[in-house]
Design a protein around this motif. Structure first.
Motif, mmCIF file in Angstrom:
data_model
loop_
_atom_site.group_PDB
_atom_site.id
_atom_site.type_symbol
_atom_site.label_atom_id
_atom_site.label_comp_id
_atom_site.label_asym_id
_atom_site.label_seq_id
_atom_site.Cartn_x
_atom_site.Cartn_y
_atom_site.Cartn_z
ATOM 1 N N UNK A 1 -2.418 -1.986 0.401
ATOM 2 C CA UNK A 1 -2.428 -1.627 -1.013
ATOM 3 C C UNK A 1 -2.233 -2.812 -1.954
ATOM 4 N N UNK A 2 -1.730 -3.931 -1.467
ATOM 5 C CA UNK A 2 -1.538 -5.090 -2.324
ATOM 6 C C UNK A 2 -2.753 -5.999 -2.424
ATOM 7 N N UNK A 3 -3.755 -5.798 -1.579
ATOM 8 C CA UNK A 3 -4.917 -6.692 -1.562
ATOM 9 C C UNK A 3 -5.745 -6.594 -2.845
ATOM 10 N N UNK A 4 -6.013 -5.378 -3.316
ATOM 11 C CA UNK A 4 -6.844 -5.176 -4.502
ATOM 12 C C UNK A 4 -6.191 -5.771 -5.755
ATOM 13 N N UNK B 1 3.815 -5.875 -2.053
ATOM 14 C CA UNK B 1 3.193 -4.787 -1.291
ATOM 15 C C UNK B 1 2.525 -5.375 -0.054
ATOM 16 N N UNK B 2 2.315 -4.546 0.962
ATOM 17 C CA UNK B 2 1.620 -5.055 2.152
ATOM 18 C C UNK B 2 0.183 -5.452 1.806
ATOM 19 N N UNK B 3 -0.200 -6.677 2.192
ATOM 20 C CA UNK B 3 -1.548 -7.167 1.896
ATOM 21 C C UNK B 3 -2.560 -6.755 2.957
ATOM 22 N N UNK B 4 -2.111 -6.610 4.180
ATOM 23 C CA UNK B 4 -3.032 -6.292 5.264
ATOM 24 C C UNK B 4 -3.896 -7.500 5.591
ATOM 25 N N UNK B 5 -5.108 -7.237 6.020
ATOM 26 C CA UNK B 5 -6.050 -8.317 6.331
ATOM 27 C C UNK B 5 -7.381 -8.001 5.646
#
Length: 149
Positions: free
Chosen positions: A35-38, A25-29
């Motif tokens: 949505x993948x960061x959590x 999923x995209x982690x972002x910054x």
């Protein structure tokens, strides 16, 4: 001790699977998490905590006294994994706040806590705070569910 190590290994592998799947999923910054960061952070934390627990057991700093039967420990691990799978499967329908509230209530019960009033208040507080932090403040696009939260 073997049972505790097996339980720790299962949790470590579950954390590893969570990390692996979150990488799809995209982690972002950190300023704008995706949505993948959590799940990535939770998987890493689960791996870290279970790894520390296993190291403590191997070095002899684990629980003192005779080891409990492996069946209750194995039942607890399966119940934990089942609760997580149920939460993930209902996440789209219930949405993040309600699914996390129900998951916390189930996990508190699995840990042996029978104080339903305290468990409910704590689960509401944790789910509410995590909703405010991740959805409102950080604007992570988590599932909204039928409540639209």
């Amino acid at each position: 001790m073997r049972e505790e190590l097996a339980g720790g290994l299962v949790l470590f592998l579950f954390g590893g699977a969570t990390v692996f799947l979150s990488m799809g999923m995209p982690l972002g910054s950190l300023r704008m998490p995706g949505p993948g960061m959590f799940p990535l952070a939770l998987g890493v934390l689960l791996m870290l905590l279970s790894g520390v627990s296993m190291v403590r057991l191997v070095w002899g700093q684990g629980a003192a006294g005779p080891s409990p039967s492996w069946r209750p420990a194995l039942k607890g691990v399966f119940c934990f994994v089942g609760a997580m799978a149920l939460c993930i499967s209902l996440l789209g329908l219930l949405g993040y706040p309600l699914a996390s509230l129900l998951l916390l209530l189930v996990l508190f019960r699995l840990m042996g806590s029978r104080a339903w009033g305290f468990n409910t208040a704590l689960a509401l507080g944790v789910a509410g705070i995590s909703y405010l932090v991740f959805v409102r403040w950080l604007q992570v696009p988590l599932p909204r569910g039928f409540l639209g939260l």
